[in-house]
Write a protein that holds these residues in place. Sequence first.
Motif, short mmCIF file in Angstrom:
data_model
loop_
_atom_site.label_atom_id
_atom_site.label_comp_id
_atom_site.label_asym_id
_atom_site.label_seq_id
_atom_site.Cartn_x
_atom_site.Cartn_y
_atom_site.Cartn_z
N SER A 1 39.64 30.45 -94.85
CA SER A 1 39.50 30.72 -93.41
C SER A 1 40.14 29.61 -92.59
O SER A 1 40.82 29.88 -91.58
N VAL A 2 39.94 28.35 -92.99
CA VAL A 2 40.55 27.22 -92.27
C VAL A 2 42.07 27.30 -92.38
O VAL A 2 42.80 27.03 -91.41
N SER A 3 42.57 27.70 -93.56
CA SER A 3 44.02 27.83 -93.74
C SER A 3 44.59 28.92 -92.83
O SER A 3 45.67 28.76 -92.25
N LEU A 4 43.84 30.03 -92.68
CA LEU A 4 44.29 31.11 -91.80
C LEU A 4 44.29 30.67 -90.34
O LEU A 4 45.19 31.03 -89.57
N LEU A 5 43.27 29.91 -89.96
CA LEU A 5 43.24 29.38 -88.59
C LEU A 5 44.43 28.46 -88.34
O LEU A 5 45.06 28.51 -87.28
N ASP A 6 44.73 27.63 -89.33
CA ASP A 6 45.88 26.72 -89.21
C ASP A 6 47.18 27.51 -89.09
O ASP A 6 48.08 27.16 -88.33
N LEU B 1 45.80 39.58 -85.38
CA LEU B 1 46.20 40.77 -86.14
C LEU B 1 47.69 40.71 -86.50
O LEU B 1 48.08 40.98 -87.64
N ASN B 2 48.52 40.34 -85.53
CA ASN B 2 49.97 40.29 -85.75
C ASN B 2 50.35 39.23 -86.77
O ASN B 2 51.16 39.47 -87.67
N ILE B 3 49.76 38.04 -86.65
CA ILE B 3 50.13 36.93 -87.53
C ILE B 3 49.68 37.19 -88.96
O ILE B 3 50.41 36.90 -89.93
N LEU B 4 48.48 37.75 -89.14
CA LEU B 4 47.94 37.96 -90.48
C LEU B 4 48.36 39.29 -91.08
O LEU B 4 47.94 39.63 -92.18
N GLY B 5 49.17 40.06 -90.35
CA GLY B 5 49.70 41.32 -90.89
C GLY B 5 48.67 42.42 -90.99
O GLY B 5 48.78 43.29 -91.84
N ALA B 6 47.66 42.37 -90.13
CA ALA B 6 46.60 43.38 -90.18
C ALA B 6 46.85 44.46 -89.14
O ALA B 6 47.76 44.38 -88.32
N VAL B 7 45.99 45.49 -89.17
CA VAL B 7 46.14 46.65 -88.28
C VAL B 7 44.84 46.85 -87.51
O VAL B 7 43.75 46.67 -88.06
N ASP B 8 44.95 47.21 -86.25
CA ASP B 8 43.77 47.46 -85.42
C ASP B 8 43.01 48.67 -85.95
O ASP B 8 43.59 49.61 -86.50
N THR B 9 41.67 48.66 -85.76
CA THR B 9 40.84 49.73 -86.31
C THR B 9 41.17 51.09 -85.71
O THR B 9 40.90 52.12 -86.33
N SER B 10 41.73 51.13 -84.51
CA SER B 10 42.08 52.41 -83.89
C SER B 10 43.12 53.17 -84.74
O SER B 10 43.13 54.41 -84.76
N VAL B 11 43.97 52.44 -85.44
CA VAL B 11 44.97 53.07 -86.31
C VAL B 11 44.27 53.80 -87.46
O VAL B 11 44.66 54.91 -87.83
N TYR C 1 42.83 38.14 -80.01
CA TYR C 1 42.54 39.00 -81.17
C TYR C 1 43.81 39.69 -81.67
O TYR C 1 44.07 39.75 -82.88
N GLU C 2 44.62 40.23 -80.74
CA GLU C 2 45.86 40.90 -81.11
C GLU C 2 46.83 39.94 -81.80
O GLU C 2 47.55 40.33 -82.73
N ASP C 3 46.84 38.68 -81.36
CA ASP C 3 47.70 37.68 -82.00
C ASP C 3 47.30 37.46 -83.45
O ASP C 3 48.16 37.36 -84.34
N PHE D 1 51.63 29.44 -85.28
CA PHE D 1 52.44 30.48 -84.65
C PHE D 1 52.22 30.51 -83.14
O PHE D 1 53.13 30.82 -82.38
N GLN D 2 51.00 30.22 -82.69
CA GLN D 2 50.64 30.37 -81.29
C GLN D 2 50.27 29.01 -80.67
O GLN D 2 49.28 28.91 -79.94
N PHE D 3 51.04 27.98 -80.98
CA PHE D 3 50.67 26.64 -80.52
C PHE D 3 50.79 26.48 -79.01
O PHE D 3 50.21 25.56 -78.43
N ASP D 4 51.55 27.34 -78.34
CA ASP D 4 51.82 27.14 -76.92
C ASP D 4 50.89 27.93 -76.00
O ASP D 4 50.94 27.76 -74.80
#
Length: 409
Positions: A94-99, A116-126, A112-114, A104-107
Amino acid sequence: IIDEVHMLSQAAFNAFLKTLEEPPEYVIFVLATTEPNKLPITILSRCQRYDFRRISTETIAERLHEIAASEGIDVDDDALHYIARVGDGSMRDSVSLLDQCSAFQFDHKIEYEDALNILGAVDTSVFSDMICALNKKDIRDILNIISEVIEQGREIGQFINDLIMYIRNLLLAKSVDNLNGLVDMSGENLLKLKEDSTLFSVDELLRFIRMLSELSNQMRYSVSKRILLETTLMKMAYPETDASLEGLNAKLSEIKRNIAGIDIDSIKNGNLTGTPVNTKNFAPKEIKSDSPKKVALPKAQYEDLQLLKKEWRNICIAVPSSVVSVALKDSYVKPNREHDGMIIVTKSKACYKIISENESKDMLCKVVENRYNKSIKFVTELSEEKENSTIYVTDDDLSKININVETEG
């Protein structure tokens, strides 16, 4: 501290055993392993065993919040909970995923959407849309959802695992009244989950999980992951393609569901109400006679028919869409009754829906035109009629043979 102690060789274990039997007073050995079953019984019998459990999602989320605050990482609470859930009980992961997300989003703030995008996941609505498409047997919609997921850069293996988890949640929604602590979802998504859970029976959902779990194992060794996913979802939509006991139970559940939508009192009164079913396009045509018919064709159409019959398998393989190619596998062609082009005949409703799409027929026309320099129009037909039930001859042959010939037109 010896980490991954199960990786020691048998000789190493034998050498270590003597020290373990008579350890120095000032030494404590800590043996860490994820596979205690691989340790020799002589080692296990001389140790005190402590089994560590997975860390709860809430505990991981709290710790991630502390880390984010101390490191100056601006992150949304929903994103933290999602990262904790993906960590699957492991604080280190979990700490590695946060890092990874912070890199990716340091700026700006990690939403939540970020995550999903970074970890290659899909929103539950899909997944909700996918469940609805499976219920409607809408193959086109299913394929469009897969295309969108892949075009967005999502990882197919992660998509399958998340879909399994969503179906697992559907099972819980059907079986448990209070989902607090069992399902990690917002109130809005929880209402949608309960609504989706009514679309399928428990047997059908269990079949979905089995098929997707088998697919997940196959993905490790496959180079055609998209095709495997598409064909599996098509089988899920049509349980009649599954000859196993679970497939039969799923088909029975579907029949029961259709019957439940019919108003019995209206049947008694002669007025059938419920979900209307359009049988015009999907009712297999009756075969009037078992003996072959003899039909005369114009010479040009007869030559086109013979060419297509000879090359039909090669033409099907050459179609650029793998889904359309698979749908054409068990089909055959016959002349159009209007003497204009050919008819593609199949007895599968699922294949009929795919082939009937204009895009599918356009692809087929282009293959024929590019390969044989012929412009042939195609229409589709759902029928149980066998390929050899009709004998075709040319108009010129009528004067040479003495048989009863039916001329179409």
